[in-house]
Design a protein around this motif. Structure first.
Motif, PDB file in Angstrom:
ATOM      1  N   SER A  87       6.125 -21.431  22.136  1.00 31.88           N
ATOM      2  CA  SER A  87       5.848 -20.144  21.501  1.00 31.88           C
ATOM      3  C   SER A  87       6.983 -19.763  20.565  1.00 31.88           C
ATOM      4  N   LEU A  88       6.647 -19.005  19.533  1.00 31.90           N
ATOM      5  CA  LEU A  88       7.617 -18.469  18.601  1.00 31.90           C
ATOM      6  C   LEU A  88       7.948 -17.054  19.060  1.00 31.90           C
ATOM      7  N   VAL A  89       9.164 -16.863  19.521  1.00 26.58           N
ATOM      8  CA  VAL A  89       9.561 -15.573  20.078  1.00 26.58           C
ATOM      9  C   VAL A  89       9.474 -14.492  18.998  1.00 26.58           C
ATOM     10  N   GLY A  90       8.748 -13.424  19.308  1.00 29.81           N
ATOM     11  CA  GLY A  90       8.601 -12.320  18.373  1.00 29.81           C
ATOM     12  C   GLY A  90       7.503 -12.510  17.356  1.00 29.81           C
ATOM     13  N   GLN A 138      16.270 -18.593  10.863  1.00 29.23           N
ATOM     14  CA  GLN A 138      16.321 -19.308  12.142  1.00 29.23           C
ATOM     15  C   GLN A 138      15.303 -18.668  13.076  1.00 29.23           C
ATOM     16  N   GLN A 139      14.385 -19.481  13.566  1.00 33.61           N
ATOM     17  CA  GLN A 139      13.315 -18.983  14.428  1.00 33.61           C
ATOM     18  C   GLN A 139      13.588 -19.395  15.872  1.00 33.61           C
ATOM     19  N   LYS A 140      13.518 -18.422  16.780  1.00 33.79           N
ATOM     20  CA  LYS A 140      13.712 -18.727  18.191  1.00 33.79           C
ATOM     21  C   LYS A 140      12.426 -19.292  18.764  1.00 33.79           C
ATOM     22  N   LEU A 141      12.528 -20.447  19.410  1.00 35.09           N
ATOM     23  CA  LEU A 141      11.395 -21.111  20.037  1.00 35.09           C
ATOM     24  C   LEU A 141      11.576 -21.104  21.548  1.00 35.09           C
ATOM     25  N   SER A 142      10.471 -21.027  22.263  1.00 32.28           N
ATOM     26  CA  SER A 142      10.503 -21.099  23.717  1.00 32.28           C
ATOM     27  C   SER A 142       9.596 -22.234  24.179  1.00 32.28           C
ATOM     28  N   PHE A 143      10.181 -23.246  24.819  1.00 35.51           N
ATOM     29  CA  PHE A 143       9.449 -24.399  25.346  1.00 35.51           C
ATOM     30  C   PHE A 143       9.211 -24.176  26.839  1.00 35.51           C
ATOM     31  N   ASP A 144       7.972 -24.284  27.254  1.00 31.65           N
ATOM     32  CA  ASP A 144       7.615 -24.063  28.652  1.00 31.65           C
ATOM     33  C   ASP A 144       7.321 -25.402  29.326  1.00 31.65           C
ATOM     34  N   PHE A 145       8.199 -25.814  30.236  1.00 28.08           N
ATOM     35  CA  PHE A 145       8.045 -27.083  30.953  1.00 28.08           C
ATOM     36  C   PHE A 145       7.552 -26.839  32.374  1.00 28.08           C
ATOM     37  N   SER A 146       6.825 -27.813  32.898  1.00 26.58           N
ATOM     38  CA  SER A 146       6.161 -27.660  34.189  1.00 26.58           C
ATOM     39  C   SER A 146       7.127 -27.429  35.334  1.00 26.58           C
ATOM     40  N   THR A 148      11.015 -27.192  34.850  1.00 21.69           N
ATOM     41  CA  THR A 148      12.189 -26.423  34.415  1.00 21.69           C
ATOM     42  C   THR A 148      11.826 -25.006  34.010  1.00 21.69           C
ATOM     43  N   GLY A 149      10.634 -24.818  33.468  1.00 22.04           N
ATOM     44  CA  GLY A 149      10.238 -23.503  32.981  1.00 22.04           C
ATOM     45  C   GLY A 149      10.611 -23.318  31.524  1.00 22.04           C
ATOM     46  N   ALA A 150      11.019 -22.111  31.151  1.00 22.76           N
ATOM     47  CA  ALA A 150      11.294 -21.794  29.747  1.00 22.76           C
ATOM     48  C   ALA A 150      12.650 -22.336  29.317  1.00 22.76           C
ATOM     49  N   VAL A 151      12.653 -22.989  28.158  1.00 23.07           N
ATOM     50  CA  VAL A 151      13.884 -23.443  27.514  1.00 23.07           C
ATOM     51  C   VAL A 151      13.859 -22.894  26.095  1.00 23.07           C
ATOM     52  N   ASN A 152      14.794 -22.003  25.779  1.00 21.21           N
ATOM     53  CA  ASN A 152      14.816 -21.333  24.482  1.00 21.21           C
ATOM     54  C   ASN A 152      15.849 -21.968  23.558  1.00 21.21           C
ATOM     55  N   ILE A 153      15.511 -21.993  22.278  1.00 23.31           N
ATOM     56  CA  ILE A 153      16.401 -22.585  21.291  1.00 23.31           C
ATOM     57  C   ILE A 153      16.098 -21.998  19.917  1.00 23.31           C
ATOM     58  N   GLY A 154      17.115 -21.860  19.091  1.00 27.38           N
ATOM     59  CA  GLY A 154      16.928 -21.409  17.717  1.00 27.38           C
ATOM     60  C   GLY A 154      16.778 -22.606  16.792  1.00 27.38           C
ATOM     61  N   ALA A 155      15.703 -22.634  16.025  1.00 26.14           N
ATOM     62  CA  ALA A 155      15.432 -23.763  15.129  1.00 26.14           C
ATOM     63  C   ALA A 155      15.435 -23.282  13.688  1.00 26.14           C
ATOM     64  N   PHE A 156      15.951 -24.112  12.783  1.00 28.93           N
ATOM     65  CA  PHE A 156      15.968 -23.775  11.374  1.00 28.93           C
ATOM     66  C   PHE A 156      14.582 -23.975  10.770  1.00 28.93           C
ATOM     67  N   VAL A 157      14.189 -23.081   9.880  1.00 30.53           N
ATOM     68  CA  VAL A 157      12.920 -23.190   9.159  1.00 30.53           C
ATOM     69  C   VAL A 157      13.221 -23.764   7.774  1.00 30.53           C
TER      70      VAL A 157
END
Length: 226
Positions: A87-90, A138-146, A148-157
């Motif tokens: 998901s893209l946070v916000g 920079q867009q904050k992304l949230s990766f949801d793993f089965s 670990t759960g949520a892993v958030n990271i800022g990615a460049f656009v």
């Protein structure tokens, strides 16, 4: 040379060697991931590590079409994990995740990794990229793993230009040309016996060893072979 001067020289040499070793390791890590810029975002949560994450948009600002998320997912644990969602946070944006096989869930194997983006790899696509993203931010992304759960990271656009061209999304399909959609006028069968007619009855063509109606011509066979 005094003992203090010798100690200072040895310390300086050790510092130079340490910096050189770190530089070599950084280059090696970059080469083993996506061969993208080594200063891109990376983070770790539990057994999961995300590295070299980017969001790549269409190359032109006025071009409508999808955007893609690229990067590498590492699983340092002893259990396979499924990437359930991104998901893209916000932002109210949907990300479609597809494994390299083209169907099913995207699984990051235990002790292994998965590449997102690029030909033949898994993909994470935003169908309407331009509606939610702006190049340079920079867009904050949230990766949801089965597990670990949520892993958030800022990615460049970034747009799909220069270095990122091969990793970018597919260009929107263009509308069919008028010539392609217009009905063909040539090749209509002529009336048997009419003056200037190029078509002959199928029975006569077959008797002469030429293809009859409904059979592919030699030219068509050659075209199919190309």
């Amino acid at each position: 040379m005094s003992s203090s001067l010798r100690r200072g020289t040895l310390a300086a040499s050790a510092l130079v060697l340490s910096i050189a070793s770190l530089s070599a390791c950084a280059a090696g890590n970059s080469a083993q991931t996506l061969e993208v810029k080594p200063d891109n975002a990376a983070t770790s949560v539990g057994d999961i590590k995300l590295q070299n994450m980017n969001v790549i948009t269409q190359p032109d600002l006025d071009a409508k079409g999808p955007a893609v998320i690229t990067g590498k997912l590492f699983n340092n644990g002893r259990k396979d994990q499924t990437l359930r969602a991104i998901s893209l946070v916000g932002k109210n944006a949907t990300v479609k995740i597809t494994p390299a096989s083209g169907s099913g869930q995207l699984v990051v194997p235990a002790g292994g990794s998965v590449v997102l983006g690029g030909k033949g790899n898994a993909s994470a696509v935003l169908p309407n990229g331009r509606e939610a993203l702006k190049d340079g931010e920079q867009q904050k992304l949230s990766f949801d793993f089965s597990d670990t759960g949520a892993v958030n990271i800022g990615a460049f656009v970034v747009p799909a230009k220069s270095f990122f061209k091969e990793w970018g999304p597919e260009a929107p399909s263009s509308a069919p040309s008028q010539s392609a959609s217009a009905p063909a006028q040539a090749g209509k069968p002529g009336k048997p016996g009419a003056e200037g007619s190029t078509g002959a009855p199928g029975g006569q063509q077959s008797a002469e060893g030429k293809p009859g109606a409904g059979e592919p011509s030699q030219g068509g066979q050659q075209h199919a072979g190309h």
